[in-house]
Scaffold this motif. Structure first.
Motif, PDB file in Angstrom:
ATOM      1  N   VAL A 148      -8.445 -33.403  14.524  1.00 21.75           N
ATOM      2  CA  VAL A 148      -8.916 -33.268  12.890  1.00 21.75           C
ATOM      3  C   VAL A 148      -9.306 -32.023  12.516  1.00 21.75           C
ATOM      4  O   VAL A 148      -8.837 -31.627  11.432  1.00 21.75           O
ATOM      5  N   TYR A 149      -9.866 -31.183  13.352  1.00 21.85           N
ATOM      6  CA  TYR A 149     -10.356 -29.846  12.855  1.00 21.85           C
ATOM      7  C   TYR A 149      -9.090 -28.941  12.603  1.00 21.85           C
ATOM      8  O   TYR A 149      -8.802 -28.389  11.608  1.00 21.85           O
ATOM      9  N   LEU A 150      -8.132 -28.774  13.552  1.00 25.90           N
ATOM     10  CA  LEU A 150      -6.909 -28.105  13.325  1.00 25.90           C
ATOM     11  C   LEU A 150      -6.039 -28.633  12.174  1.00 25.90           C
ATOM     12  O   LEU A 150      -5.330 -27.762  11.517  1.00 25.90           O
ATOM     13  N   LEU A 151      -5.848 -29.836  12.053  1.00 15.89           N
ATOM     14  CA  LEU A 151      -4.973 -30.412  10.882  1.00 15.89           C
ATOM     15  C   LEU A 151      -5.725 -30.296   9.618  1.00 15.89           C
ATOM     16  O   LEU A 151      -4.979 -29.935   8.440  1.00 15.89           O
ATOM     17  N   SER A 152      -7.215 -30.401   9.458  1.00 20.86           N
ATOM     18  CA  SER A 152      -7.533 -30.102   8.348  1.00 20.86           C
ATOM     19  C   SER A 152      -7.548 -28.652   7.793  1.00 20.86           C
ATOM     20  O   SER A 152      -7.376 -28.140   6.614  1.00 20.86           O
TER      21      SER A 152
END
Length: 291
Positions: free
Chosen positions: A104-108
């Motif tokens: 979630v962190y990387l894609l966001s």
């Protein structure tokens, strides 16, 4: 404070893992387990490992379909690499951000996608896997004789048949109500969910062959699916101990041999751990456009 909570969570998981394993090894014959491990037919663990990897490829593709619904375009190679890294985080860094949180962190950050949408994709991915397991369990309960009195009534069989009929429509309704953005991938997502779970059941069959088990295969697979649900709960490290406890306490009801069942469960975990470990050696470039 957040760091302290993560450390406390890790300590609690370690304690629960240790307690669960202690209970397991108290109840099984260690000498019998030792003899069983010496007689393993190692050749069958090769296709077991291949099928496990294929099961994870299928579930990674399912997750990528959900990503596509919210405008995230990843190549299957990028998605698979990210999935492996997430597996590593989930298993080997249980007190930290976790595999889903990392993705979630990387894609966001890369795609500027709202965190809420990414969390929905991650949650739906977990639900999709659970739905496939539950559906298969309904079918196996109809085929396997379980020695519990209330399971022998006609009402129980009727309930299992109703479960088979209603599981997918119920999941569609849940998705329509709470995950509307992902409805275009409903059928493809479910297809990949079932592909992943069936691949794991075949993986389980190869592990049983490696242990020289040729009878009551469906009973072992039923308990394996039950243990998979328990292993998902964030109580122990990678589900270790929790999965084995299910096998130990279910053996007398399902007609399986408890020492062989524990050996099976430990081998499955080792295969999972080896595949997850590959995630520590992988990097993924999300900036590179998918083809």
């Amino acid at each position: 404070m957040s760091r302290f909570k993560n450390q406390l969570k890790t300590v609690l998981k370690l304690l629960l893992t240790g307690l669960a394993l202690y209970l397991v090894f108290r109840k099984i014959d260690m000498e019998q387990l030792s003899q069983l491990t010496k007689s393993i037919h190692w050749f069958w663990l090769i296709p077991a490992g291949v099928l496990f990897i294929l099961s994870k490829v299928a579930t990674a593709i399912r997750l990528n379909r959900y990503f596509e619904n919210i405008g995230i375009k990843l190549s299957e190679s990028q998605n698979w690499r990210l999935y492996l890294i997430g597996m590593f985080y989930n298993l080997f860094l249980p007190g930290g951000i976790g595999g889903d949180g990392y993705k979630v962190y990387l894609l966001s950050r890369q795609f500027k996608t709202p965190v809420k949408k990414l969390l929905q994709a991650a949650l739906l991915d977990r639900l999709g896997g659970l739905v496939a397991i539950v559906f298969l369990l309904f079918g196996l309960f109809l085929m396997v004789e379980v020695k519990l009195e209330f399971l022998e009534s006609p009402a129980w069989n009727a309930l299992m048949i109703a479960g088979l009929v209603l599981t997918i429509p119920a999941f569609w309704l849940v998705q329509k109500l709470f995950f509307k953005d992902f409805l275009p991938s409903f059928w493809s997502g479910n297809a990949w969910s079932f592909a992943g779970q069936v691949a794991q059941l075949i993986c389980a069959w190869f592990i049983l062959k490696a242990l020289g088990i040729h009878e009551t295969i469906l009973a072992y697979q039923l308990v394996f699916l039950l243990s998979s649900i328990v292993a998902v709960l964030p109580l122990t490290i990678g589900g270790v101990g929790a999965r084995e406890l299910v096998f130990v306490y279910a053996h007398s009801y399902a007609g399986i041999e408890e020492t062989a069942a524990v050996a099976f469960s430990l081998i499955f975990f080792l295969i999972s751990a080896l595949v997850s470990l590959a995630g520590s050696f992988i990097q993924v470039d999300l900036a590179k456009k998918s083809n």
